[in-house]
Design a protein around this motif. Structure first.
Motif, PDB file in Angstrom:
ATOM      1  N   ILE A 184       0.923  -1.399  -0.070  1.00  0.00           N
ATOM      2  CA  ILE A 184       0.111   0.010  -0.243  1.00  0.00           C
ATOM      3  C   ILE A 184       0.584   1.260  -0.018  1.00  0.00           C
ATOM      4  O   ILE A 184       0.631   2.400  -0.262  1.00  0.00           O
ATOM      5  N   TYR A 185       2.034   1.215   0.188  1.00  0.00           N
ATOM      6  CA  TYR A 185       2.960   2.326   0.557  1.00  0.00           C
ATOM      7  C   TYR A 185       4.560   2.514  -0.502  1.00  0.00           C
ATOM      8  O   TYR A 185       4.784   2.964  -1.233  1.00  0.00           O
ATOM      9  N   ARG A 186       4.588   0.892  -1.222  1.00  0.00           N
ATOM     10  CA  ARG A 186       4.995   0.967  -2.515  1.00  0.00           C
ATOM     11  C   ARG A 186       4.202   0.483  -3.810  1.00  0.00           C
ATOM     12  O   ARG A 186       4.262  -0.867  -4.189  1.00  0.00           O
ATOM     13  N   GLN A 251       9.241  15.337  -4.575  1.00  0.00           N
ATOM     14  CA  GLN A 251       7.553  15.977  -5.100  1.00  0.00           C
ATOM     15  C   GLN A 251       6.793  14.845  -6.439  1.00  0.00           C
ATOM     16  O   GLN A 251       6.090  15.451  -6.271  1.00  0.00           O
ATOM     17  N   ASP A 252       7.787  14.115  -6.922  1.00  0.00           N
ATOM     18  CA  ASP A 252       7.861  13.752  -8.451  1.00  0.00           C
ATOM     19  C   ASP A 252       6.653  12.572  -7.089  1.00  0.00           C
ATOM     20  O   ASP A 252       5.275  12.385  -8.529  1.00  0.00           O
ATOM     21  N   LEU A 253       6.975  12.251  -6.300  1.00  0.00           N
ATOM     22  CA  LEU A 253       5.853  11.240  -5.251  1.00  0.00           C
ATOM     23  C   LEU A 253       4.811  11.433  -5.147  1.00  0.00           C
ATOM     24  O   LEU A 253       3.846  11.283  -5.546  1.00  0.00           O
ATOM     25  N   ILE A 254       4.784  12.842  -4.797  1.00  0.00           N
ATOM     26  CA  ILE A 254       3.215  13.843  -4.026  1.00  0.00           C
ATOM     27  C   ILE A 254       2.364  13.688  -5.613  1.00  0.00           C
ATOM     28  O   ILE A 254       1.913  13.417  -5.645  1.00  0.00           O
ATOM     29  N   ASP A 260      -4.754   9.326  -5.588  1.00  0.00           N
ATOM     30  CA  ASP A 260      -4.945   7.799  -5.856  1.00  0.00           C
ATOM     31  C   ASP A 260      -6.120   7.970  -4.350  1.00  0.00           C
ATOM     32  O   ASP A 260      -6.687   8.807  -3.852  1.00  0.00           O
ATOM     33  N   LYS A 261      -7.032   7.519  -4.602  1.00  0.00           N
ATOM     34  CA  LYS A 261      -8.045   7.145  -3.679  1.00  0.00           C
ATOM     35  C   LYS A 261      -7.929   6.435  -2.855  1.00  0.00           C
ATOM     36  O   LYS A 261      -8.428   7.175  -1.757  1.00  0.00           O
ATOM     37  N   ALA A 262      -6.736   5.689  -1.904  1.00  0.00           N
ATOM     38  CA  ALA A 262      -6.712   5.782  -0.444  1.00  0.00           C
ATOM     39  C   ALA A 262      -5.232   6.353  -0.680  1.00  0.00           C
ATOM     40  O   ALA A 262      -4.211   6.109  -1.202  1.00  0.00           O
ATOM     41  N   PRO A 263      -4.968   7.343   0.541  1.00  0.00           N
ATOM     42  CA  PRO A 263      -3.937   7.845   0.703  1.00  0.00           C
ATOM     43  C   PRO A 263      -3.116   7.272   0.999  1.00  0.00           C
ATOM     44  O   PRO A 263      -2.000   8.646   1.420  1.00  0.00           O
ATOM     45  N   TYR A 264      -2.337   6.337   1.550  1.00  0.00           N
ATOM     46  CA  TYR A 264      -1.532   5.786   2.187  1.00  0.00           C
ATOM     47  C   TYR A 264      -0.323   6.389   1.726  1.00  0.00           C
ATOM     48  O   TYR A 264       0.486   6.584   1.905  1.00  0.00           O
TER      49      TYR A 264
END
Length: 374
Positions: A184-186, A251-254, A260-264
């Motif tokens: 969920i994080y990667r 910044q690119d990741l954000i 995303d629907k789920a903000p994890y």
């Protein structure tokens, strides 16, 4: 030779205990058994069989895994194994396409980076040269040359970002030792490669020569809310600055995860960004700006359990402030500790699961000694 063995163990994501295609599972089991028995030549023969199958199926993850294991065994069988391993990855990169090429670039950068960490003293004793003494043998390079090479390959590994963002990390499960709930994080290959590159960019190397126009995190805007930070214009002539590349990569990741629907995954990258900026910021009152940023994110996600990730960070800094020597009065100490505990209790009651490696330990907060220098 033993040092590079350590490097390869760090970078070797392959986990032979993972479930695999029937064509591979028995053969990988044989490789593992030969390795345990100290029979690298026998293991290499089995790897050749696996390679034949993988090439016939054009199975890129299996081929990468084979390269990683071959590298381990080369260390015990070849005199110039370090150089040969690097050259093998460089050669494979030349004939590969995305996303396989990106993974290989990322591994190569990490190999260089880990080699430096194991041999830091050698690089400290070398004088910077205008050109590479040897364009092939990285063991002869000076510190700044090696860092530029690491930066180049990490940067290359994140080229074709859209392809990486559309590539599920499940496609590379065979070369990843997966942790519980980590997906969920990667969720994508882009996340995995970007966070691996950030390990390098977040490093501070005092021996690197800094230009007169050195980049610095000197603006409170770097602690702005995620949606604002995604639009922030970040520019500097100091293009090799580790800090600059770190905050641009965040910044690119954000930007990628805002939709995303789920903000994890968004919360994970955003919290890392806030922590990194706070740690290296040069502007005044950075602690209060950091606290305000956490409070804003808690409010924004107040109906989602991901808010507990931000709550943990807020409670942690309040606890630290409460027990530090900077606390002015016992009343102030009691207030900060009490607020930290209240935040943790609220977060625990809201969250239905323990999210990742974040968890508020209220018992630990309560039992910390007061007015103690840390």
């Amino acid at each position: 030779m033993n040092k590079l063995a350590t490097i390869l163990m760090i970078i070797l994501f392959a986990n032979t205990s993972l479930s695999q295609n029937n064509n591979y599972s028995k053969l990988w089991s044989d490789v593992e058994n030969f390795e345990v028995e100290g029979l690298p030549k026998s293991a290499l023969k089995v790897l050749e069989k696996i390679e034949t199958i993988a090439k016939a199926e054009n199975n890129a993850p299996q081929l990468i895994k084979i390269m990683l294991f071959k590298s381990k065994f080369m260390l015990t069988l070849e005199e110039d194994a370090q150089l040969n391993i690097i050259n093998a990855f460089r050669a494979e990169i030349k004939v590969s396409q995305a996303p396989t090429k990106n993974v290989l670039e990322n591994i190569l950068a990490t190999l260089y980076w880990q080699y430096f960490q194991q041999n830091r003293w050698k690089f400290y004793n070398r004088t910077k040269t205008n050109e590479k003494v040897d364009t092939v043998d990285f063991r002869t390079w000076d510190l700044e040359t090696l860092f530029e090479e690491v930066h180049t390959h990490y940067k290359n590994s994140l080229d074709n970002g859209l392809i990486l963002q559309q590539t599920s990390l499940e496609n590379f499960d065979v070369i990843i030792d997966k942790q519980k709930d980590s997906r969920i994080y990667r969720p994508t290959l882009f996340d995995f490669l970007a966070h691996n590159a950030l390990i390098f960019y977040k490093h501070q190397e005092s021996k690197i020569t800094r230009p007169a126009y050195k980049f610095s995190i000197d603006d409170a805007a770097y602690l702005s809310p995620a949606n604002e930070y995604a639009r922030l214009k970040i520019k500097s002539k100091d293009t090799l600055s580790l800090e600059l590349n770190a905050i641009k990569l965040y910044q690119d990741l954000i930007k990628f995860h805002l939709k995303d629907k789920a903000p994890y995954a968004l919360a994970d990258a955003n919290i890392e960004r806030l922590d990194f900026v706070k740690q290296h910021a040069t502007f005044k009152a950075k602690d209060s700006v950091y606290i305000a940023a956490l409070e804003a994110e808690i409010e924004k996600h107040n109906k989602h359990e991901v808010s507990t990730l931000y709550a943990f960070k807020l409670a942690s800094i309040l606890k630290t402030q409460g027990i530090s020597y900077k606390a002015e009065t016992n009343a102030e100490v009691r207030w900060k500790i009490k607020k930290a505990i209240a935040i943790c209790d609220a977060a625990i009651s809201k969250s239905s699961i323990l999210i990742g490696h974040f968890f508020c330990d209220t018992k630990n907060i309560r039992t910390q000694p007061r007015n103690k220098r840390i």
